[in-house]
Design an enzyme around this catalytic site. Sequence first.
Site, PDB file in Angstrom:
ATOM      1  N   SER A 284       0.606 -13.521  37.475  1.00 23.18           N
ATOM      2  CA  SER A 284      -0.785 -13.079  37.470  1.00 23.18           C
ATOM      3  C   SER A 284      -1.753 -14.246  37.300  1.00 23.18           C
ATOM      4  O   SER A 284      -2.950 -14.090  37.510  1.00 23.18           O
ATOM      5  CB  SER A 284      -1.005 -12.092  36.313  1.00 23.18           C
ATOM      6  OG  SER A 284      -0.869 -12.760  35.070  1.00 23.18           O
TER       7      SER A 284
ATOM      8  N   HIS B 270      -3.531  -5.374   0.460  1.00 26.98           N
ATOM      9  CA  HIS B 270      -2.944  -5.821   1.729  1.00 26.98           C
ATOM     10  C   HIS B 270      -2.916  -7.346   1.801  1.00 26.98           C
ATOM     11  O   HIS B 270      -3.921  -7.980   2.148  1.00 26.98           O
ATOM     12  CB  HIS B 270      -3.747  -5.268   2.912  1.00 26.98           C
ATOM     13  CG  HIS B 270      -3.556  -3.801   3.127  1.00 26.98           C
ATOM     14  ND1 HIS B 270      -2.613  -3.290   3.997  1.00 26.98           N
ATOM     15  CD2 HIS B 270      -4.173  -2.733   2.571  1.00 26.98           C
ATOM     16  CE1 HIS B 270      -2.658  -1.962   3.969  1.00 26.98           C
ATOM     17  NE2 HIS B 270      -3.604  -1.607   3.101  1.00 26.98           N
TER      18      HIS B 270
ATOM     19  N   VAL C 209      -1.353 -16.348  30.822  1.00 24.56           N
ATOM     20  CA  VAL C 209      -0.441 -17.159  30.021  1.00 24.56           C
ATOM     21  C   VAL C 209       0.927 -16.513  29.872  1.00 24.56           C
ATOM     22  O   VAL C 209       1.955 -17.203  29.907  1.00 24.56           O
ATOM     23  CB  VAL C 209      -1.063 -17.463  28.629  1.00 24.56           C
ATOM     24  CG1 VAL C 209      -1.310 -16.188  27.849  1.00 24.56           C
ATOM     25  CG2 VAL C 209      -0.182 -18.414  27.832  1.00 24.56           C
TER      26      VAL C 209
ATOM     27  N   GLU D 117      -1.564  -9.154   3.980  1.00 26.36           N
ATOM     28  CA  GLU D 117      -1.527  -9.620   5.360  1.00 26.36           C
ATOM     29  C   GLU D 117      -2.899  -9.849   5.977  1.00 26.36           C
ATOM     30  O   GLU D 117      -3.022 -10.539   7.003  1.00 26.36           O
ATOM     31  CB  GLU D 117      -0.730  -8.632   6.238  1.00 26.36           C
ATOM     32  CG  GLU D 117      -1.409  -7.304   6.533  1.00 26.36           C
ATOM     33  CD  GLU D 117      -1.197  -6.245   5.461  1.00 26.36           C
ATOM     34  OE1 GLU D 117      -1.416  -5.059   5.758  1.00 26.36           O
ATOM     35  OE2 GLU D 117      -0.824  -6.613   4.329  1.00 26.36           O
TER      36      GLU D 117
ATOM     37  N   CYS E  70       0.832  -1.206   0.000  1.00 25.01           N
ATOM     38  CA  CYS E  70       0.000   0.000   0.000  1.00 25.01           C
ATOM     39  C   CYS E  70       0.875   1.268   0.000  1.00 25.01           C
ATOM     40  O   CYS E  70       1.498   1.573  -0.994  1.00 25.01           O
ATOM     41  CB  CYS E  70      -0.980  -0.029   1.176  1.00 25.01           C
ATOM     42  SG  CYS E  70      -2.372   1.122   0.984  1.00 25.01           S
TER      43      CYS E  70
END
Length: 507
Positions: A221, A167, A224, A169, A79
């Site tokens: 915490s 694009h 993960v 992606e 782009c």
Amino acid sequence: MQEKIIILDFGSQTTQLIGRRVRELDTYCEILPYNKFPKEDDTVKGVILSGSPFSVYDKTAFKLNMSEIWGKYPVLGICYGAQFMSYANGGKVEPAGTREYGRAHLATFCKENVLFKGVRNHSQVWMSHGDSITAVPDSFKTIASTDKVAIAAYQVEDLPIWGVQFHPEVFHTEDGTQILRNFVVDVCGCKQDWSPASFIESTVSELKRQLGNDKVVLGLSGGVDSSVAAVLLNRAIGKNLTCIFVDHGMLRKNEYANVLHDYECLGLNVIGVDTKTKFFKELEGVSDPEGKRKIIGKGFIEVFDEEAHKIKEVKWLAQGTIYPDCIESLSITGTVIKSHHNVGGLPEKMDLKLCEPLRLLFKDEVRRVGRELGMPEHLITRHPFPGPGLAVRILGEITPEKVRILQDADDIFIQGLRDWELYDKVWQAGVILLPVQSVGVMGDERTYESAVALRAVTSTDAMTADFAHLPYDFLSKVSNDIINKVKGVNRVTYDISSKPPATIEWE
């Protein structure tokens, strides 16, 4: 040395997505500001130029010194990146008659060009631009077009340099992954040797070198990121790692005991700290969401600091910072604009060096590494959970009774998702305790009790999200169970808002 693709960021919202797609090709890549290309780096195999919100002809547009890469590396401009390379070499970029956004199809393309190997006829691509390349320099040749875009892709003659107006992606470009593979593997010659196993091997080796016999402290915490970071560090330095898990009273039902058990089963050296009383006292009378967050954040630092100082000769603070955190914490000019440290403020307060073993990974890669490390699946697939916990899912003032109500309702919802095999189909789920009461009837008695909202969303990166289209039978069952089993609730609603305009959490 690990070979890599460099992605130069011109401010596109999809730059991270380019990085994820390249990583999915088992190829390491780094996202850098457009003006921070690494000098004298023999591991660079190719360069991708991202999109941008700017027009290339704007005076304030980001401009790359092309001499750093032109003719030295294979290049793919996407782009704005494609427009910039054409414009910088004498091509024309002009405003499109109408903004071209959405689906298009390749009407023609050069099938013999390596970039389009394996691409299907009339393949769908995704456009998102307000400008179009209307003429390319003499040394450029057009290799693809759509019905509306005459120059949808080009290649520089005699050089491995391409530009695509669409694009590749994004999900909606049907053969986008194939196009990126053609560039990364066939053109750049990347070996596709970036894998969870190779990451673990190299990271453990680097941690051993970096930390030596130093002691490290890490705040867990239950999520993960911090969990995988802890297991990696444990593999590298063993008992020199001390993990601290703080219960501020806003965790899910039985989460403190369950998570501690999980960590102990993983062989981690964990200190559990129950500080519910402290936090309930400090939160008393506070309704403002930001006020609640600040109290919990400040209190966590105080508790963590106190516990860490009980450990002698700690030199490092480890955190579960991941790659999107690092990218988002820098503007494309390299200026720090937001701190993403998991336990912000601690490195400065404690005068410790920072260790972030996951700082090169995206979230899905963290999960792949966790599986490679042999961690239990329920830890790896655990939904994101806010740092302040249930405090930001209780709208208004926090009280122990409100936390009890929300924990019970939330437990029924989350367990229901697991029982109906819906948990792994949802990105994030939880219950919100609303600051309203409503009239109800239970038996022959009139009730006036609290209402709760169920929230479940689907997403890939939390930047956008849609409400999860859960089965009506499931919602009916959960609603009945909450009303019948949770004292203090007589009404259940389901939040069907998307992000944007709403957010995933309510506070």
